[in-house]
Enzyme design. Structure first.
Site, short mmCIF file in Angstrom:
data_model
loop_
_atom_site.label_atom_id
_atom_site.label_comp_id
_atom_site.label_asym_id
_atom_site.label_seq_id
_atom_site.Cartn_x
_atom_site.Cartn_y
_atom_site.Cartn_z
N CYS A 124 93.89 33.57 98.80
CA CYS A 124 92.51 33.36 99.27
C CYS A 124 91.52 34.38 98.70
CB CYS A 124 92.45 33.38 100.79
SG CYS A 124 93.42 32.08 101.54
N HIS A 148 84.83 34.75 102.95
CA HIS A 148 85.89 33.74 102.89
C HIS A 148 85.88 32.96 104.20
CE1 HIS A 148 89.62 31.75 102.48
NE2 HIS A 148 90.33 32.57 103.23
N ASN A 203 89.80 26.23 105.78
CA ASN A 203 90.10 27.28 104.81
C ASN A 203 90.57 26.63 103.50
OD1 ASN A 203 91.22 29.35 103.30
ND2 ASN A 203 92.33 30.27 105.02
O1 UT7 Z 1 93.22 32.98 104.26
C1 UT7 Z 1 94.09 33.57 105.21
C2 UT7 Z 1 94.65 32.47 106.10
N1 UT7 Z 1 95.04 32.83 107.41
C3 UT7 Z 1 94.19 33.10 108.42
O2 UT7 Z 1 93.02 33.26 108.28
C4 UT7 Z 1 94.84 33.15 109.78
C5 UT7 Z 1 94.34 34.26 110.67
N2 UT7 Z 1 94.75 33.98 112.02
C6 UT7 Z 1 94.06 33.14 112.83
O3 UT7 Z 1 93.03 32.62 112.43
C7 UT7 Z 1 94.55 32.92 114.23
O4 UT7 Z 1 95.65 33.79 114.48
C8 UT7 Z 1 94.99 31.45 114.49
C9 UT7 Z 1 93.75 30.55 114.52
C10 UT7 Z 1 95.95 30.99 113.43
C11 UT7 Z 1 95.67 31.34 115.85
O5 UT7 Z 1 94.81 31.79 116.87
P1 UT7 Z 1 95.36 32.83 117.96
O6 UT7 Z 1 94.25 33.05 118.90
O7 UT7 Z 1 95.87 34.04 117.21
O8 UT7 Z 1 96.52 32.01 118.64
P2 UT7 Z 1 98.07 32.31 118.72
O9 UT7 Z 1 98.72 32.15 117.39
O10 UT7 Z 1 98.28 33.61 119.43
O11 UT7 Z 1 98.54 31.14 119.65
C12 UT7 Z 1 98.06 30.98 120.96
C13 UT7 Z 1 98.64 29.72 121.55
C14 UT7 Z 1 100.16 29.62 121.37
O12 UT7 Z 1 100.69 29.04 122.54
P3 UT7 Z 1 101.38 29.97 123.69
O13 UT7 Z 1 102.49 30.66 122.97
O14 UT7 Z 1 100.29 30.89 124.12
O15 UT7 Z 1 101.80 28.95 124.68
C15 UT7 Z 1 100.30 28.63 120.24
O16 UT7 Z 1 101.52 27.92 120.29
O17 UT7 Z 1 98.09 28.56 120.91
C16 UT7 Z 1 99.15 27.70 120.47
N3 UT7 Z 1 98.72 26.99 119.28
C17 UT7 Z 1 98.07 25.82 119.33
N4 UT7 Z 1 97.67 25.05 120.35
C18 UT7 Z 1 97.00 23.93 120.06
C19 UT7 Z 1 98.87 27.36 117.99
N5 UT7 Z 1 98.31 26.43 117.19
C20 UT7 Z 1 97.80 25.47 118.00
C21 UT7 Z 1 97.11 24.27 117.76
N6 UT7 Z 1 96.73 23.54 118.81
N7 UT7 Z 1 96.78 23.85 116.51
#
Ligand code: UT7
Length: 331
Positions: A116, A256, A286
């Site tokens: 990225c 980005h 993204n």
């Molecule tokens: O160019 C670089 C690319 N990468 C990035 O930019 C990623 C950077 N990270 C992020 O943007 C965030 O970490 C995410 C958007 C990927 C995730 O957000 P978060 O607030 O960090 O959520 P999390 O991973 O801690 O997950 C929270 C909950 C989990 O459930 P439990 O364990 O709390 O029950 C996940 O299983 O959200 C759940 N979850 C979803 N729920 C509905 C994860 N993905 C989804 C989804 N829909 N698509």
């Protein structure tokens, strides 16, 4: 005394697939909701390339568009750099395929993979190639088709990415315009946080690797998030200091487009109001190396980048990698 020659962007263009995949479409395929995706990422929809389209097709479309916008012919191009993590094939370079497609017979061509951060890396390297006089007309392209590399059963990653390409034409311009500064960095110890484990020499493609989805994006989202929130602000400050420009002088911040919360945190670090931040993550998700050049194009097309404006472009990505450039818009 003659003024210093810098590299300036004199044309911009995009190659964006028509097919839109909305959060509501995803709701029907996986266990997710529009509300979750919008709240956590700011993404509402993304574009998906049809099976017949490869990265070089989008890249060539963006390149032609950028050349047209610059009023340049393909024969004038002497270097093509394609930033991509999703090349058409392992080799040759996608840049060579683009060179053939657009008929840039005089151009050298190579790919650069900083995922990225690739476009910012490519822009900064190409800017120096122009400043030294080594090259006079460079196409810098960011192009990725991440939809071919995500695991469509993994809701934590598949909702984040989209496909696209953006290109800029760099030529010598006179001060005070052009690319004023750049900073790039990497921390390879963070490689396991965001990677595609199989498909290279470490873990060649095999039926077993494919069955275990090892050829798709693996990400530790929270850790990447923490890294991104810190580095985006930090590297922007470093690039601004190098250019001798204060954050108050920035007309447009072009980060980005990975996640609106990361973008807001970076803007806060620079004390920039969101009116001076370009955001289109809601419409494209993204798009990896394509996200910044698509954003540059849209900002310019909307009249938000005018001659003399100071812009900061800043990215982060797998590697881990990061980079920022400060520009004074040249046309
Ligand atoms: O160019 C670089 C690319 N990468 C990035 O930019 C990623 C950077 N990270 C992020 O943007 C965030 O970490 C995410 C958007 C990927 C995730 O957000 P978060 O607030 O960090 O959520 P999390 O991973 O801690 O997950 C929270 C909950 C989990 O459930 P439990 O364990 O709390 O029950 C996940 O299983 O959200 C759940 N979850 C979803 N729920 C509905 C994860 N993905 C989804 C989804 N829909 N698509």
């Amino acid at each position: 005394m003659r003024s210093k020659v810098r590299a300036g962007i004199v044309g911009v263009g995009v190659g964006i697939p028509d097919k839109v995949l909305t959060n509501h479409d995803l709701e029907r395929r996986i266990d997710t909701t529009d509300e979750w995706i919008v709240t956590r990422t700011g993404i509402r929809e993304r574009r998906i390339a049809p099976p017949s389209v490869a990265t070089s097709d989008l890249a060539a479309q963006a390149a032609r568009h950028a050349l047209q916008s610059a009023g340049k012919h393909a024969e004038e191009v002497d270097l093509i750099v394609v930033a991509t993590a999703t090349p058409d094939m392992p080799w040759p370079a996608t840049a060579c395929l683009v060179q053939a497609k657009i008929g840039a017979a005089r151009a050298a061509a190579f790919d650069l993979n900083a995922v990225c951060s690739g476009f910012v890396y490519a822009l900064w390297i190409a800017a120096q190639a122009v400043e030294t006089g080594a090259y006079r007309c460079v196409l810098v392209i960011g192009a990725d088709i991440l939809s071919r590399q995500v695991n469509w059963d993994d809701r934590a990653t598949c909702v984040l990415f989209g496909d696209g390409a953006g290109a800029v034409v760099l030529t010598p311009v006179e001060e005070p315009y052009g690319v004023l500064s750049g900073v790039m960095g990497a921390d390879g110890t963070g490689a396991p946080l965001l990677h595609v484990p199989a498909g290279g020499t470490r873990e060649p493609l095999s039926p077993e690797a494919i069955a275990r989805k090892r050829h798709t994006v693996h990400m530790r989202g929270r850790e990447v998030f923490k890294f991104a929130v810190t580095i985006m602000g930090e590297v922007s400050v470093q690039a601004l200091e190098k250019a001798g420009i204060s954050p108050e002088q920035v007309n447009l911040f072009i980060p980005h487009q990975a996640n609106i919360r990361i973008i807001q945190a970076a803007a806060e670090r620079l004390n920039l109001p969101m009116e001076r931040v370009f955001v289109n993550v809601d419409r494209y998700g993204n798009t990896s190396a394509a996200s910044i050049p698509i954003a540059i194009y849209e900002a310019w097309a909307q009249g938000r980048l005018k001659k003399g404006d100071v812009a900061v472009v800043v990215g982060f990505g797998a590697g881990l990698t990061w980079g920022a450039c400060v520009l004074r818009w040249a046309y």
